[in-house]
Design an enzyme around this catalytic site. Structure first.
Site, PDB file in Angstrom:
ATOM      1  N   HIS A 162      59.005  41.395 -23.022  1.00 42.82           N
ATOM      2  CA  HIS A 162      60.154  41.930 -23.758  1.00 42.82           C
ATOM      3  C   HIS A 162      61.263  42.375 -22.818  1.00 42.82           C
ATOM      4  O   HIS A 162      62.440  42.437 -23.211  1.00 42.82           O
ATOM      5  CB  HIS A 162      59.697  43.093 -24.639  1.00 42.82           C
ATOM      6  CG  HIS A 162      60.542  43.312 -25.850  1.00 42.82           C
ATOM      7  ND1 HIS A 162      61.897  43.056 -25.897  1.00 42.82           N
ATOM      8  CD2 HIS A 162      60.209  43.784 -27.090  1.00 42.82           C
ATOM      9  CE1 HIS A 162      62.365  43.368 -27.099  1.00 42.82           C
ATOM     10  NE2 HIS A 162      61.373  43.794 -27.835  1.00 42.82           N
ATOM     11  N   ASP A 379      60.295  22.949 -34.090  1.00 46.03           N
ATOM     12  CA  ASP A 379      59.672  21.638 -34.302  1.00 46.03           C
ATOM     13  C   ASP A 379      59.601  20.906 -32.964  1.00 46.03           C
ATOM     14  O   ASP A 379      60.627  20.563 -32.378  1.00 46.03           O
ATOM     15  CB  ASP A 379      60.494  20.835 -35.314  1.00 46.03           C
ATOM     16  CG  ASP A 379      59.923  19.448 -35.597  1.00 46.03           C
ATOM     17  OD1 ASP A 379      58.873  19.104 -35.016  1.00 46.03           O
ATOM     18  OD2 ASP A 379      60.537  18.719 -36.386  1.00 46.03           O
TER      19      ASP A 379
END
Length: 452
Positions: A162, A379
């Site tokens: 993070h 994708d």
């Protein structure tokens, strides 16, 4: 409450390997802003994607495209360290060591996994290789694991530090990885930008706002919450999906007096339910507010560092629970408006430079939004994921996307075991009136019993 079924053992197919950038990258040390390295975000965010058979991503293609992408995102191939000049400050050494990639097999089908997806538990942690080490600095900023399923599907997990990327930055990287996998010879549609120097503190420091997100109030006097048993009580995940119709129903409770976004009304609803279930005397709602476009000048396109601050809504629990949802929505809107200014962000940066305070988690619900990051559209060239979510459920509440329902949101948060059922009952209610429910007289709520 849903039954939590543990996943079967995940078998690693080979030792994890490092995937370095495909070609030479700069060898230097990079600055992390105070929004990047404050203590609240010193951990890795773990993303999970489920791809169904017959054509999940191919591991060789994943590795080669990752290596190519790390040329552009080379800080993720480096390592974090403490600054020699300031032990409280972190920086990233761009060494080109690479991301850690592991491959495994789990004897479970995609359908069986989807049935368990509402209740992630500790057994899910094996879906991302656990790097041995003393603290999070010993973990590479990017860790990947591809787990093959017995049906021919795949679970693809990514652990991203993070301190290097926030949610928007992580999603930008993951979409770029998928893009590189589909079109290996095409230029990236979004060029990454480091640019952390834009968030350096001012000299002299100028703290202009109270910043209640960092303040520590007096200990909660509620005896039930202060008991040793409550402090060590097990946490259980609570998950619920709000479709477009249910979100609209919540919005209608505010009409015609108040116009609000789906996030604002859903955050207000979850906050009210959480406050009632936890029976706190002091309650805050902390939520991430993207400030990229609100700075002067704005952060550049492609910025993938931490470009958010924590907005803080405060409300008396009695008012929060007994008045209509409009009051909570107004508090959320006011908190967002207060956070989204250049002056406020600069004040946060300067405060973190002065004394590095801790975020007030003792009396706060923290909400982070994954539902608008576009993760469900990642994708790799073989089709969209069937499921997107975290590897584990935490005390932070995550708003998740729902595959195939672009306007829907799934709420996932872990609650103390004794409060979870009550919280789920409150979440299910949308009537906003006082009736007799299965838990007694609950102002403003019509409670529907939750099936076990």
């Amino acid at each position: 409450m849903p039954n939590c079924e543990e996943l079967p053992e995940c078998q690693l197919l080979s030792p994890p390997l490092l995937v370095p950038p495909l070609s030479a990258t700069p060898n230097h040390v990079l600055y992390l802003s105070n929004l990047d390295d404050h203590r609240f975000i010193r951990f890795s965010v773990k993303y999970l994607f489920l791809f169904r058979a017959p054509s999940p991503p191919e591991v060789p293609s994943l590795r080669s495209s990752l290596s190519s992408l790390l040329v552009h995102y080379y800080p993720l191939a480096g390592r974090l360290r403490r600054s020699p000049a300031d032990d409280d400050k972190l920086e990233i050494v761009c060494s080109g060591e690479g991301a850690l990639f592991s491959e495994g097999f789990m004897d479970i089908s995609a359908d069986d996994f989807l049935r368990a997806a509402k209740s992630p538990d500790r057994s899910w942690r094996q879906l991302l290789y656990r790097v041995p080490g003393q603290d999070f600095l010993s973990i590479p900023p990017l860790v990947i694991q591809a787990t093959h399923l017995n049906c021919g599907g795949m679970l693809l997990c990514a652990g991203m530090n993070h301190c290097v990327c926030d949610g928007i930055g992580s999603a930008q990287f993951l979409r770029a990885w998928a893009e590189m996998c589909r079109h290996p010879d095409a230029p990236l549609s979004v060029q990454p930008c480091w640019g952390r120097e834009a968030l350096r503190p001012r000299l002299p420091l100028k703290i202009q706002f109270p910043h209640p997100e960092f303040a520590h109030p007096d200990p909660d006097p509620c005896p039930e919450d202060r008991s040793p048993a409550a402090a060590v009580e097990p946490l259980v995940p609570v998950s619920m999906t709000f479709g477009a119709d249910r979100i609209l129903q919540l919005k209608r409770l505010c009409m015609p007096l108040l116009k609000c976004t789906s996030f604002e009304v859903l955050a207000a609803h979850v906050w009210r339910c959480w406050a009632r279930a936890m029976a706190r005397k002091t309650v805050k709602l902390l939520f991430t507010a993207d400030v990229r476009s609100r700075l002067d000048p704005p952060l550049p396109a492609g910025y993938y560092g931490n470009g958010f601050v924590l907005a803080c809504a405060e409300c008396n629990p009695e008012v929060l629970g007994h008045e209509s949802i409009c009051g909570a929505v107004k508090a959320v809107q006011s908190a967002k408006a207060a956070a989204l200014s250049d002056a406020h962000v600069r004040s946060v940066v300067d405060l973190l430079e002065e004394r590095r305070p801790m975020v007030d988690l003792g009396s706060s619900l923290v909400v982070t939004q994954w539902s608008r990051l576009g993760l469900e559209r990642v994708d790799f060239g073989t089709g969209l994921p069937a499921h997107v979510g975290p590897i584990s459920s935490e005390v932070h509440c995550i708003f998740l996307p729902v595959v195939g329902q672009p306007e829907a949101v799934t709420i996932l948060v872990s609650m103390p075991e004794s409060r979870a059922h009550k919280f789920e009952c409150y979440l299910r209610d949308l009537a906003d009136k006082e009736v007799e429910g299965p838990l007694g007289v609950i102002p403003n709520y019509h409670l529907t019993p939750v099936k076990s």
